[in-house]
Design a protein around this motif. Sequence first.
Motif, PDB file in Angstrom:
ATOM      1  N   LEU A 142     109.383  21.051  -4.657  1.00  0.00           N
ATOM      2  CA  LEU A 142     110.513  21.882  -5.060  1.00  0.00           C
ATOM      3  C   LEU A 142     110.777  21.695  -6.550  1.00  0.00           C
ATOM      4  CD1 LEU A 142     112.968  23.713  -4.267  1.00  0.00           C
ATOM      5  CD2 LEU A 142     114.231  21.592  -3.819  1.00  0.00           C
ATOM      6  N   PHE A 143     110.891  22.819  -7.269  1.00  0.00           N
ATOM      7  CA  PHE A 143     111.214  22.793  -8.691  1.00  0.00           C
ATOM      8  C   PHE A 143     112.707  23.074  -8.893  1.00  0.00           C
ATOM      9  CE2 PHE A 143     106.644  23.651  -9.646  1.00  0.00           C
ATOM     10  CZ  PHE A 143     106.470  22.698 -10.641  1.00  0.00           C
ATOM     11  N   ALA A 144     113.271  22.491  -9.941  1.00  0.00           N
ATOM     12  CA  ALA A 144     114.566  22.933 -10.454  1.00  0.00           C
ATOM     13  C   ALA A 144     114.290  24.093 -11.404  1.00  0.00           C
ATOM     14  CB  ALA A 144     115.260  21.795 -11.186  1.00  0.00           C
ATOM     15  N   GLY A 145     114.986  25.204 -11.207  1.00  0.00           N
ATOM     16  CA  GLY A 145     114.698  26.417 -11.961  1.00  0.00           C
ATOM     17  C   GLY A 145     115.551  26.573 -13.207  1.00  0.00           C
ATOM     18  N   TYR A 146     115.809  27.828 -13.565  1.00  0.00           N
ATOM     19  CA  TYR A 146     116.485  28.119 -14.822  1.00  0.00           C
ATOM     20  C   TYR A 146     117.979  27.796 -14.748  1.00  0.00           C
ATOM     21  CZ  TYR A 146     117.320  32.596 -12.401  1.00  0.00           C
ATOM     22  OH  TYR A 146     117.647  33.559 -11.483  1.00  0.00           O
ATOM     23  N   HIS A 147     118.524  27.436 -15.914  1.00  0.00           N
ATOM     24  CA  HIS A 147     119.938  27.054 -16.065  1.00  0.00           C
ATOM     25  C   HIS A 147     120.312  25.907 -15.140  1.00  0.00           C
ATOM     26  CE1 HIS A 147     121.255  29.903 -19.028  1.00  0.00           C
ATOM     27  NE2 HIS A 147     120.817  30.931 -18.336  1.00  0.00           N
ATOM     28  N   THR A 148     119.477  24.875 -15.094  1.00  0.00           N
ATOM     29  CA  THR A 148     119.779  23.708 -14.266  1.00  0.00           C
ATOM     30  C   THR A 148     119.546  22.409 -15.039  1.00  0.00           C
ATOM     31  OG1 THR A 148     117.525  23.543 -13.356  1.00  0.00           O
ATOM     32  CG2 THR A 148     119.113  24.901 -12.130  1.00  0.00           C
TER      33      THR A 148
END
Length: 356
Positions: free
Chosen positions: A241-247
């Motif tokens: 699982l990736f952390a995406g944009y604005h995180t």
Amino acid sequence: SETIEDLGHTCYYDNENIGLIGGEQILLNPNHEVVSGKYLYYFTCRLGSQLKKYAKGLKVFRFNTNDLKCFSIALAPLQEQKQIADYLTKKITEIDKLIAEKVELITLYKEEKVATINHVVTKGLDVSVPMKDSGIEWIGEIPQHWEVKKLKNQFNLRKGLSITKDNLKDKGIACVNYGEIHSKFGFEVDIKVHKLKFVDESYLETSQKALLDTGDFVFSDTSEDIEGVGNFTYVKNEGQLFAGYHTIIVKPKYRMISRYFAYFFDSIKFRSQIRSEVKGVKVFSITQAILKNVSIIIPPYKEQIKISDFLTEKDNNITSEVCKIEKEIALLKEYKEALISEVVLGKVDVRGEVES
């Protein structure tokens, strides 16, 4: 309407004073010699699902006056229309009162949950332990044997992927983004249950630091309102699982019970520290610097387990009760719609039920 589900809502102006309507509305001005205004209101209440067929648009949905003109109205004699309207007004008022009471009960349950979390993550479960001043205005007293540290001492912080919505796909490696933290997967994300978007597998080679492990936290770094400041999710189970944009990724440095810290991060005591530091008018930005310098409370490891288990059981019980009440509300709303439809179409004879 911004959603197709809300298209076709109607209201009745029952006031002797002159009123004005705004834009994006259609005024029905009834001929009172032929049709009762309130009867017409109840009749149009049941047109919402049919009006959706005429909806045009993508982000905003509309139908026009000509679409509405296509519908036929079942007209009982005027006196009977008034009897129908009076009967429905009485019954709908009773149903709406029941719904309001159940909504209030849900509010009370949610307030109980918030109060319990705020108390337990700062005071613990044992009321007999000696207390000390935490030295933090937002937190007050804590158990004497608990520690207070800056978040940066217990967690490493990183940025999520530098991507946009255009990089999201239907296949690949799962990715959780700030919008989903605000709207869908706040508090925890379960890769085995939740329906996530994906990014290309090539990010496994180029962006390892944005990959999440079980127990990691992901904060949204942007919020459109102050209430959303501090919104986060924590990774409940294993899986890529990736952390995406604005995180912002908040990764534990040491062995800890992440679920305890999830409850602490969800408390007003924690969020108040962040909200006092963010700046913005229409959009509030949460920086790594702000997060690094907020204070966190650290009970001993075994107490983290006990608190986490206690709050999880409490949370599950409240969620179960809220779900039951929401189902009851849904049934009442279905009954209300069915009652209006059957009465205005004459399937239920209400003459004599209410004095005209």
